[in-house]
Design a protein around this motif. Structure first.
Motif, PDB file in Angstrom:
ATOM      1  N   UNK A 141      30.306  44.152  34.802  1.00 35.39           N
ATOM      2  CA  UNK A 141      30.206  44.350  36.240  1.00 35.39           C
ATOM      3  C   UNK A 141      31.088  43.354  36.983  1.00 35.39           C
ATOM      4  N   UNK A 142      31.050  42.092  36.568  1.00 38.37           N
ATOM      5  CA  UNK A 142      31.876  41.073  37.216  1.00 38.37           C
ATOM      6  C   UNK A 142      33.354  41.406  37.094  1.00 38.37           C
ATOM      7  N   UNK A 143      33.774  41.890  35.924  1.00 37.12           N
ATOM      8  CA  UNK A 143      35.184  42.240  35.718  1.00 37.12           C
ATOM      9  C   UNK A 143      35.585  43.456  36.542  1.00 37.12           C
ATOM     10  N   UNK A 144      34.707  44.438  36.604  1.00 35.97           N
ATOM     11  CA  UNK A 144      35.016  45.616  37.420  1.00 35.97           C
ATOM     12  C   UNK A 144      35.143  45.238  38.891  1.00 35.97           C
ATOM     13  N   UNK A 145      34.290  44.324  39.358  1.00 30.75           N
ATOM     14  CA  UNK A 145      34.386  43.867  40.746  1.00 30.75           C
ATOM     15  C   UNK A 145      35.708  43.165  41.007  1.00 30.75           C
ATOM     16  N   UNK A 146      36.137  42.349  40.059  1.00 27.50           N
ATOM     17  CA  UNK A 146      37.335  41.535  40.263  1.00 27.50           C
ATOM     18  C   UNK A 146      38.619  42.298  40.005  1.00 27.50           C
ATOM     19  N   UNK A 147      38.647  43.084  38.932  1.00 31.64           N
ATOM     20  CA  UNK A 147      39.893  43.680  38.479  1.00 31.64           C
ATOM     21  C   UNK A 147      39.987  45.189  38.683  1.00 31.64           C
ATOM     22  N   UNK A 148      38.859  45.837  38.965  1.00 32.10           N
ATOM     23  CA  UNK A 148      38.866  47.297  38.994  1.00 32.10           C
ATOM     24  C   UNK A 148      38.657  47.857  37.594  1.00 32.10           C
ATOM     25  N   UNK A 149      38.694  49.149  37.455  1.00 27.42           N
ATOM     26  CA  UNK A 149      38.473  49.768  36.147  1.00 27.42           C
ATOM     27  C   UNK A 149      39.660  49.498  35.233  1.00 27.42           C
ATOM     28  N   UNK A 165      32.845  34.766  36.646  1.00 24.73           N
ATOM     29  CA  UNK A 165      31.385  34.881  36.576  1.00 24.73           C
ATOM     30  C   UNK A 165      30.746  34.204  37.784  1.00 24.73           C
ATOM     31  N   UNK A 166      31.261  33.030  38.140  1.00 21.89           N
ATOM     32  CA  UNK A 166      30.746  32.332  39.313  1.00 21.89           C
ATOM     33  C   UNK A 166      30.956  33.124  40.591  1.00 21.89           C
ATOM     34  N   UNK A 167      32.139  33.760  40.715  1.00 22.93           N
ATOM     35  CA  UNK A 167      32.416  34.565  41.903  1.00 22.93           C
ATOM     36  C   UNK A 167      31.469  35.759  41.992  1.00 22.93           C
ATOM     37  N   UNK A 168      31.105  36.319  40.845  1.00 24.84           N
ATOM     38  CA  UNK A 168      30.144  37.428  40.830  1.00 24.84           C
ATOM     39  C   UNK A 168      28.790  36.969  41.375  1.00 24.84           C
ATOM     40  N   UNK A 169      28.386  35.743  41.007  1.00 27.34           N
ATOM     41  CA  UNK A 169      27.120  35.217  41.517  1.00 27.34           C
ATOM     42  C   UNK A 169      27.196  34.966  43.027  1.00 27.34           C
ATOM     43  N   UNK A 170      28.327  34.417  43.499  1.00 18.68           N
ATOM     44  CA  UNK A 170      28.515  34.230  44.942  1.00 18.68           C
ATOM     45  C   UNK A 170      28.398  35.566  45.672  1.00 18.68           C
ATOM     46  N   UNK A 186      31.088  37.014  49.687  1.00 23.93           N
ATOM     47  CA  UNK A 186      32.519  36.952  49.359  1.00 23.93           C
ATOM     48  C   UNK A 186      32.821  37.660  48.049  1.00 23.93           C
ATOM     49  N   UNK A 187      33.938  38.349  48.000  1.00 22.12           N
ATOM     50  CA  UNK A 187      34.387  39.000  46.776  1.00 22.12           C
ATOM     51  C   UNK A 187      35.276  38.047  45.991  1.00 22.12           C
ATOM     52  N   UNK A 188      35.513  38.392  44.735  1.00 19.28           N
ATOM     53  CA  UNK A 188      36.421  37.616  43.904  1.00 19.28           C
ATOM     54  C   UNK A 188      37.800  37.569  44.556  1.00 19.28           C
ATOM     55  N   UNK A 189      38.373  36.369  44.653  1.00 22.48           N
ATOM     56  CA  UNK A 189      39.702  36.227  45.232  1.00 22.48           C
ATOM     57  C   UNK A 189      39.722  36.124  46.741  1.00 22.48           C
ATOM     58  N   UNK A 190      38.549  36.168  47.381  1.00 14.27           N
ATOM     59  CA  UNK A 190      38.468  36.048  48.842  1.00 14.27           C
ATOM     60  C   UNK A 190      37.713  34.761  49.149  1.00 14.27           C
ATOM     61  N   UNK A 191      38.312  33.922  49.987  1.00 19.50           N
ATOM     62  CA  UNK A 191      37.767  32.590  50.223  1.00 19.50           C
ATOM     63  C   UNK A 191      36.415  32.671  50.917  1.00 19.50           C
TER      64      UNK A 191
END
Length: 389
Positions: A141-149, A165-170, A186-191
């Motif tokens: 799930x964390x990878x799909x959120x960050x990178x897409x399919x 993983x930390x960004x997924x928890x945030x 916040x999403x992965x890669x967004x401050x």
């Protein structure tokens, strides 16, 4: 979904030898680091001193042991990096920097070297974002959120994976925003909007008489657009050129029930037209980012700041205001003098109506061990109220 340009599909390949045979896989690095040229196999038998020596020499370790042991090894590498060798060993006292500017550059250099060393511990991924290691967590799930399919196997650094993983928890837990009485996710890669003082200033500053429209330049998580909408701005047009930011803002505004008030547009700085209020919180420090998320902190040559100031007058309605949210940390570091900022404001055909200042309350502002403590202790965050001359 993340932009395709940031997915593993756009990455080069990493090569190594294993069991006497040449191997290769996709390489992924959010920081844009090239794949290591030297790669060896490491597992639970690899001790921390050997791993640290190899990492410092530029040799990457592709992990084949227990996942949790890899986490412990990374922690051991971090301790050695912080102590320049074995933990407990006293680091040689560094020569005192001659200026705040030198202190900043030395600090950035040390951060960069530390990051390169810790990035040498690598983790393999198989199809469907699965990690073929004992006791590996489910990070699909964390990878799909960050990178897409994505389906193809690839290699990333353990440090980046833990950040993901930390960004997924945030994202799941969110950040409490007192000015909204709600959480922003916040999403992965967004401050993340962890510096709450600037959000509160936007919540408290006196609004112009015309509250029909506002522009939010560089929407990020959408937090400032949400504050403006909650304050009664009937329509907010928010821009960003980063797809992750636009997706993040869209989700947050929908969760807050404000998506009908805020229109998101992909743009570099301004949308078309004029507004009675234009708000911008550009990166505060004129320096080169070392990763994609650092573009929220570092603004090379003050590009976004100068672009906002240069285009503001042409995007304000008569009597309108531009709100520039900016820390003076760069001034205390000797990276951008106050006179230069005032010259840019004047050259853009703008005048200063007023300024609201607040002292930061984040932990580093009072941390005497921080290499940049003197600058952080003197820092002010300001909301500059600007108008066309």
């Amino acid at each position: 979904m993340a932009a395709t340009s940031t997915s593993p599909q756009a990455s080069p390949r990493i090569h190594w030898e294993e069991n006497g045979e040449p191997r290769s896989a996709r390489w992924h690095s959010e920081a844009g680091n090239p794949p290591p040229k030297r790669v060896i196999i490491a597992d639970d038998r690899t001790n921390a001193d050997t791993a640290y020596r190899l990492a410092c020499e530029g040799t990457a370790l592709l992990w084949r042991g227990d996942f949790q042991n890899a986490r412990q090894l990374l922690q051991a590498l971090a301790r050695r990096a912080d102590h320049k060798g074995r933990p407990g060993k006293k680091a040689k006292p560094a020569k005192a920097p001659s200026s705040p500017t030198e202190a900043f550059h030395l600090h950035r250099q040390a951060q960069s070297q530390r990051a390169r060393t810790l990035a040498m511990l690598l983790i393999p991924f198989e199809d469907g974002y699965t990690i073929p290691l004992r006791r590996a967590p489910d990070v699909r799930l964390a990878c799909n959120e960050a990178y897409g399919r994505y389906e193809e196997p690839f290699i990333i650094s353990m440090r980046e994976l833990l950040g993901l993983i930390g960004a997924h928890e945030w994202r799941r837990n969110g950040v409490e925003i007192p000015a909204l009485g709600a959480r922003i996710h916040p999403h992965y890669g967004v401050f993340s909007p962890v510096r709450g003082e600037y959000v509160q200033m936007v919540a408290d500053a006196p609004l112009p008489a015309d509250t029909s429209l506002a522009f939010d330049i560089g929407v990020g998580t959408g937090v400032l657009s949400a504050v403006l909408a909650r304050r009664g701005i009937r329509h907010v047009v928010a821009t960003d050129q980063d797809q992750r930011a636009l997706s993040c803002a869209r989700e947050n505004l929908a969760l807050l029930g404000l998506d009908h008030q805020v229109e998101l547009r992909e743009a570099d700085l301004f949308p078309e037209g004029r507004a009675p209020l234009v708000v911008c919180n550009p990166p505060w420090v004129p320096a080169r980012p070392s990763s994609s998320i650092e573009y929220a902190v570092y603004d090379p040559d003050s590009r976004m700041l100068r672009g906002f100031l240069g285009g503001l007058a042409a995007h304000l309605t008569p009597g309108g205001e531009g709100w520039l949210i900016l820390s003076d940390l760069a001034e205390h570091l000797g990276l951008r003098p106050r006179d230069q900022l005032l010259e840019w404001i004047a050259a853009a055909g703008l005048k200063v109506l007023g300024r609201i200042d607040v002292r930061p309350v984040h932990p580093r502002a009072s941390d005497a061990t921080d290499p940049l403590h003197a600058a952080r202790a003197a820092e002010l965050t300001s909301l500059w109220r600007l108008a066309a001359i």
